[in-house]
Design an enzyme around this catalytic site. Structure first.
Site, mmCIF file in Angstrom:
data_model
loop_
_atom_site.group_PDB
_atom_site.id
_atom_site.type_symbol
_atom_site.label_atom_id
_atom_site.label_comp_id
_atom_site.label_asym_id
_atom_site.label_seq_id
_atom_site.Cartn_x
_atom_site.Cartn_y
_atom_site.Cartn_z
ATOM 1 N N SER A 140 73.257 40.345 -12.159
ATOM 2 C CA SER A 140 72.271 41.160 -12.878
ATOM 3 C C SER A 140 71.847 40.544 -14.206
ATOM 4 O O SER A 140 70.954 41.066 -14.866
ATOM 5 C CB SER A 140 72.813 42.578 -13.104
ATOM 6 O OG SER A 140 73.945 42.560 -13.949
ATOM 7 N N LYS A 183 73.633 50.978 -17.975
ATOM 8 C CA LYS A 183 73.177 49.862 -18.807
ATOM 9 C C LYS A 183 72.155 50.337 -19.840
ATOM 10 O O LYS A 183 72.191 49.916 -20.999
ATOM 11 C CB LYS A 183 72.577 48.772 -17.923
ATOM 12 C CG LYS A 183 73.594 48.093 -17.019
ATOM 13 C CD LYS A 183 72.917 47.160 -16.033
ATOM 14 C CE LYS A 183 73.918 46.518 -15.097
ATOM 15 N NZ LYS A 183 73.277 45.662 -14.079
#
Length: 267
Positions: A140, A183
């Site tokens: 990611s 996140k």
């Protein structure tokens, strides 16, 4: 997780709502997760967070520790002439080396496709700043690494009020990742004003109300959009590598989206 369903049933609700999911998230904290949260909290005492201005080769990435603890993952890149007579090297920290190399390979292919620049003749140094490497998995950070490398390569600063997460394909597509809600919340806690996420993850976002007003979420589907948001337009020279990447890749993407049966392939 079945907990949101149980909460909804206990209230005789016909459907599981966002509120049920958020309450379930608050309740389900495993021992492993509590340890991860504790590590992140202690880490703040020595964290070198940059929240404003712009810096060349530094990008605020995001990752997840454990199952659902978001964490800031700053990435720094430096590009130098190769010290070897053979191809250049990718030099990255610890267990993240494989992920960094894959991201650099992809951005190298994109750069070669749309310009005459060959970064295989350069040494690319990548540092994942102050992170517990054993707790970070997956790819990611790919768009983070790519943005840092392009910034360092062209000496164009990156906005530091911005964080990002996303995987990157060899064609420049930004692909979905896991843990996007956690996140975003980590970015808000760290003082970020904007967060880039994959457009494919847009429907996955369920941030708590306290963070909703703190951060702007920017969904993107291609690296050209990432560069358009992240890099400082004031110092980008006309027809430079960054200028071409931002414009040509965007046009290529539009052609791909608009291409129907029998349409010619873009040259």
């Amino acid at each position: 997780c079945a907990l949101p369903i149980y909460i909804a049933r206990a209230e005789a609700a016909d459907v599981v709502t966002r509120d049920h999911v958020l309450r379930a998230k608050q309740r389900s904290r495993s021992i492993e997760q509590q340890l991860a949260d504790d590590y992140i909290e202690r880490r703040k005492d020595y964290e070198l967070t940059v929240e404003e201005g712009s810096v060349v080769g530094r990008v605020n990435g995001l990752a997840v520790m454990g199952q659902d603890s978001g964490i800031m993952l700053p990435v720094m890149a430096e590009v130098t002439p190769s010290h070897s007579h053979e191809e250049g090297r990718v030099i990255a920290t610890g267990q993240l080396k494989e992920m960094a190399m894959e991201a650099v390979d992809n951005v190298s292919a994109i750069i070669k496709k749309f310009s005459d620049e060959d970064i295989s003749e350069k040494d690319i140094h990548i540092q994942f700043v102050q992170t517990g490497q054993s707790g970070v998995e997956g790819d990611s950070a790919s768009i983070t690494v790519a943005t840092a490398v392009i910034s360092a390569l062209e000496n164009v600063p990156v906005a530091q009020d911005l964080a990002m997460t996303g995987s990157l394909s060899v064609r420049g597509d930004v692909l979905p990742v896991g843990g996007v809600t956690h996140k975003i919340e980590a970015a808000a806690k760290a003082g970020m004003k904007r967060v880039i996420i994959p457009k494919a993850n847009e429907q996955d976002v369920m941030i708590e109300d306290e963070y909703d007003e703190m951060v702007e979420i920017i969904p993107v589907s291609h690296i050209s959009e990432v560069l358009d948001v992240a890099l400082d337009d004031d110092v980008i020279e006309k027809d430079s590598l960054v200028d071409r990447l931002k414009s040509i890749t965007g046009k290529a993407l539009e052609r791909e989206v608009g291409k129907g049966p029998g349409s010619p392939s873009p040259q």
